[in-house]
Design an enzyme around this catalytic site. Structure first.
Site, PDB file in Angstrom:
ATOM      1  N   HIS A 276      -5.936 -39.442   0.759  1.00 37.99           N
ATOM      2  CA  HIS A 276      -5.488 -38.035   0.730  1.00 37.99           C
ATOM      3  C   HIS A 276      -4.101 -37.898   1.387  1.00 37.99           C
ATOM      4  CE1 HIS A 276      -9.476 -37.323  -0.692  1.00 37.99           C
ATOM      5  NE2 HIS A 276     -10.028 -37.573   0.476  1.00 37.99           N
ATOM      6  N   ASP A 327     -12.983 -40.438  -6.011  1.00 39.12           N
ATOM      7  CA  ASP A 327     -13.560 -39.873  -4.793  1.00 39.12           C
ATOM      8  C   ASP A 327     -14.948 -39.254  -5.004  1.00 39.12           C
ATOM      9  OD1 ASP A 327     -13.992 -38.688  -2.332  1.00 39.12           O
ATOM     10  OD2 ASP A 327     -12.079 -37.685  -2.198  1.00 39.12           O
TER      11      ASP A 327
END
Ligand code: NGQ
Ligand code: ZN
Length: 461
Positions: A276, A327
């Site tokens: 991220h 993810d």
């Protein structure tokens, strides 16, 4: 190497995306380990070699996966708090994690990895933290859950980097773990012995300190020391600066922002993947780019969870490396992730073709190649595209075959304008064809097992 090299496998592609760009009439050969021994353009098609007339792309590594979360993709899109957020989603996610059994994990992961292959991913980095029984007791074999993921990857035929997760606390300053986090917890020694066990079984393995929220500084230091003592090249992945609240809490704890803290307190280098890294100031962004670490971008999950938009344009301008992860698996589609990443940049900057480059003016070409290079670096495996010495991982796109488009336009159409077509026709991993005509041979069986695993989770969460 010359085309005359003896090889166990070969393929001839009319158009292939090589690291430097598109080439025509490319002969690929690989050895019995699945490593490319020849990639040569401009050759006549040798007799007896399989030929693909669509475009051939390097397989994309998926650098961030929590496989079990595939089971509830689409099932958290309802109001569960006054103002839903990442944190209210996490409470729902913990409910599913509590109900996970070894059988369910294997079934979900097998389905997921087959979907990944069918969608153009040829490798996955599994960021795995549901280690123990729901009350925290260790399974009879402490590696049980990890081994189920390894079995799923072998069954599907996808490349795997296992990243056993160290998890110890519920917040900065070593805040005690919550009850729902008990199955995630390990000592550093416990985690290192799991890593050693997997390495012994022939698995490519690194480690993942979950986040600075979940791993106190001493544990982080001990984990890195132990990991790199055993394998100096092992990858390290960490979630960082995904939510503004994490930035605020880190500032309150240390006086520093999370990426700043990490860069100053750990030897972050090209073995690292910062997952991220959404919220960076200019100093952090430049220092992260300079470190050689990969920014692990997960555009569909970051959109789904309301994380924010990573400034990919500035990071690339600073020389940063990036790759793509799916993810939480709200979306399992390499092309869609690239589209979302570019669209986030367009929406915030009010411009177009933001991630195109001077070398690759077609934005999809530039993005696909960058995501392969960054994904390979984060995987710690030789999967960096169509060149000698890398694994024979590739994707044959067949949509738009007869539409009179250039190879580059076909990839651009695959990323930006599919109109419902499934572009991925065939997929090879280590030279073995795993998806043929859009289908994986194990898809039917896997889907059935997945549906019953999901029913179990829905019933027991
Ligand atoms: C995870 N997922 O570990 O699955 C996390 C949520 C956390 C994402 N960050 C949990 N997308 O970060 O505490
Ligand atoms: Zn994650």
């Amino acid at each position: 190497m010359s085309a005359a090299t003896t090889a166990t496998g070969s393929l001839f592609a009319r158009h292939a995306l090589l690291p430097q760009g598109w080439a025509d009439d490319v002969l690929l050969q690989w050895d019995d380990a699945g490593t490319l021994t020849c990639v040569e353009a401009g050759l006549p098609a040798p007799a007896g070699t399989e030929r693909v007339d669509g475009v051939l792309l390097p397989g994309l590594p998926n650098l961030h996966s929590h496989a079990f979360q595939r089971a509830f993709a689409g099932l958290t899109e309802h109001r569960s708090a006054e103002q839903d957020s990442f944190w209210s989603w996490r409470a729902l996610m913990y409910g599913f994690a509590q109900a996970l059994t070894p059988d369910a994990l294997q079934a979900i992961a097998t389905q997921l990895y087959i979907e990944m292959l069918q969608a153009g991913y040829t490798a996955v980095c599994e960021f795995h933290y549901v280690h123990h029984q729901p009350d925290g007791r260790v399974h009879a074999d402490a590696a049980e859950m990890s081994l189920r993921l390894v079995a799923a990857a072998r069954e599907a035929g996808i490349g795997l980097t296992m990243l056993p997760v160290l998890y110890q606390a519920s917040g900065f300053g070593g805040k005690p773990a919550q009850a729902e986090q008990r199955r995630f917890l390990n000592s550093v020694d416990g985690l290192l012995s799991l890593i050693g066990r997997l390495r012994h079984d022939g698995v490519r393995v690194g480690a993942a300190p979950h986040s600075l929220r979940a791993v106190p500084p001493e544990a982080l230091r001990d984990l890195l020391g132990g990991l790199h003592g055993a394998d100096a090249s092992a990858p390290v992945h960490i979630h960082v600066a995904e939510q503004q609240r994490e930035v605020d809490d880190c500032l309150a704890w240390s006086g520093q922002r999370p990426v700043q803290w990490l860069l100053e307190n750990a030897a972050v280098d090209a073995r690292w993947c910062l997952v991220h890294a959404t919220h960076l100031d200019a100093y952090e962004r430049r220092a992260l780019a300079r470190s050689g670490a990969v920014a692990g971008l997960c555009p569909s999950t970051e959109s789904n969870l309301g994380d924010g938009v990573f400034d990919a344009e500035a990071f690339v301008a600073d020389g940063g490396h990036w790759g793509i992860g799916s993810d939480s698996h709200a979306c399992v589609d390499a092309a869609e992730e690239l589209r979302l990443l570019e669209y986030g940049q367009r929406l915030t900057k009010q411009r177009r073709n933001v991630l195109a480059s001077a070398a690759h003016p077609q934005v999809a070409d530039a993005m696909w190649l960058s995501a392969v290079a960054g994904g390979a670096r984060a995987s710690g495996r030789s999967i960096a595209g169509l060149r000698v010495g890398q694994q024979a991982d590739f994707v044959h796109l067949a949509a738009f075959d007869d539409a009179g488009l250039s190879a580059s336009q076909r990839l651009a159409s695959h990323v930006f304008a599919t109109h419902g077509a499934r572009g991925v026709r065939d997929v090879w991993v280590a030279g073995q064809c795993r998806v043929h005509d859009g289908q994986h041979a194990g898809a039917g069986r896997a889907a059935e097992a997945f549906i019953s695993a999901r029913a179990h989770l829905l019933e027991h969460r």
